[in-house]
Design an enzyme around this catalytic site. Sequence first.
Site, PDB file in Angstrom:
ATOM      1  N   SER A 137       5.777   6.617 -11.555  1.00 56.58           N
ATOM      2  CA  SER A 137       5.261   7.589 -12.524  1.00 56.58           C
ATOM      3  C   SER A 137       6.308   8.120 -13.497  1.00 56.58           C
ATOM      4  CB  SER A 137       4.587   8.758 -11.792  1.00 56.58           C
ATOM      5  OG  SER A 137       3.399   8.329 -11.172  1.00 56.58           O
TER       6      SER A 137
ATOM      7  N   TYR B  34      -0.182  -3.859  -8.055  1.00 59.60           N
ATOM      8  CA  TYR B  34       0.725  -4.006  -9.197  1.00 59.60           C
ATOM      9  C   TYR B  34       2.098  -4.555  -8.815  1.00 59.60           C
ATOM     10  CZ  TYR B  34       2.671   0.567  -7.795  1.00 59.60           C
ATOM     11  OH  TYR B  34       3.236   1.612  -7.106  1.00 59.60           O
TER      12      TYR B  34
ATOM     13  N   THR C 135      -8.268  -4.237  -2.217  1.00 63.61           N
ATOM     14  CA  THR C 135      -7.559  -4.093  -0.956  1.00 63.61           C
ATOM     15  C   THR C 135      -6.053  -4.180  -1.202  1.00 63.61           C
ATOM     16  OG1 THR C 135      -7.232  -6.423  -0.311  1.00 63.61           O
ATOM     17  CG2 THR C 135      -9.447  -5.487   0.012  1.00 63.61           C
TER      18      THR C 135
ATOM     19  N   GLY D  43     -11.677   1.132   0.406  1.00 60.61           N
ATOM     20  CA  GLY D  43     -10.784   2.292   0.414  1.00 60.61           C
ATOM     21  C   GLY D  43     -11.046   3.201  -0.775  1.00 60.61           C
TER      22      GLY D  43
ATOM     23  N   SER E  45       8.264   6.382  -6.696  1.00 57.42           N
ATOM     24  CA  SER E  45       7.103   6.323  -7.579  1.00 57.42           C
ATOM     25  C   SER E  45       7.496   5.774  -8.951  1.00 57.42           C
ATOM     26  CB  SER E  45       6.506   7.724  -7.747  1.00 57.42           C
ATOM     27  OG  SER E  45       5.521   7.728  -8.756  1.00 57.42           O
TER      28      SER E  45
ATOM     29  N   LYS F 267      -5.370  14.857  -3.278  1.00 54.02           N
ATOM     30  CA  LYS F 267      -6.382  14.617  -4.311  1.00 54.02           C
ATOM     31  C   LYS F 267      -7.672  15.408  -4.100  1.00 54.02           C
ATOM     32  CE  LYS F 267      -5.003  10.071  -6.007  1.00 54.02           C
ATOM     33  NZ  LYS F 267      -5.494   8.720  -6.398  1.00 54.02           N
TER      34      LYS F 267
END
Length: 285
Positions: free
Chosen positions: A23, A224, A195, A132, A21, A71
């Site tokens: 993050s 990204y 997508t 999605g 990740s 989530k």
Amino acid sequence: MRVVEPRRYIFGLTGYPLGHSMSPVIHKALFEISGIDASYVMVETPPEELGDSFRKSLSAMRGFNVTIPHKINIIRYLDELSPRAKLFGAVNTVDVGEDNIVGHNTDCAGFLSALQMADIELGGNVLLLGSGGVARMIAFEAILAEADLTIAVRESGIPSAEKIKKEIKEKLNKDCKVISLSEATGGYDLVINGTPVGMYPHMDACPVSKDVVATSKAAFDVIYNPQETVFLKYAREAGIKYSGGLSMLVWQAAVAQEIWNGVKFSNEDIAKVIEITQKELEKNE
């Protein structure tokens, strides 16, 4: 930006599996910019262990991010939801206060901030590719911005796109159009790739023809990695405004920190973090 008095905080990310990740890299850079003395940890949590993880570690943090597959299921452990989290029925950021624990959704705040940073207006005729989770939230934001929305998907995605259309009608009393990708033409005010088509390592793909992108006024790609997809290459070559998913990724993290710590970030701050994150992505390729 306003800088708060430095304090030691622990934040983190929960999901399963977490893999590699971005993050921690993003949040570390944001903490340094805001002067917050904090750590950001990864808490990989299988679905059946979410309750135990929440009670033992997550709720002891100052705040944490949530990714797939938690989530929705994290909501049962929270005291309150922000308006956007309630609308989307999904949480990606949790603020642990002294009196209550609040779930937020900063994904589309990141999307909106990325558009603003690129001077792209969300409005007019908008073509959204995909149906999605991220595309669903973008569809809601487009409708809330009074855009005339068309959702284009593969034939296999028609049912999920129709479900989004039905949700929009039920929750916002607005309408949108659903078409197949083969029917998509150009001339839109904004075309959005929601997508995974074109994502690393399949970087030669694009969900629509060059003409669809090049004849539109602006383009946005949620992907990204790579930073410039074929989709965005078409936009750059056509000389239209465009932005990619790395800006959105950094902004959604920045909005989470604004919620947690009351700080504010400028476009210049975010540009620095985007550069740091891009260099980290290149190391891992």
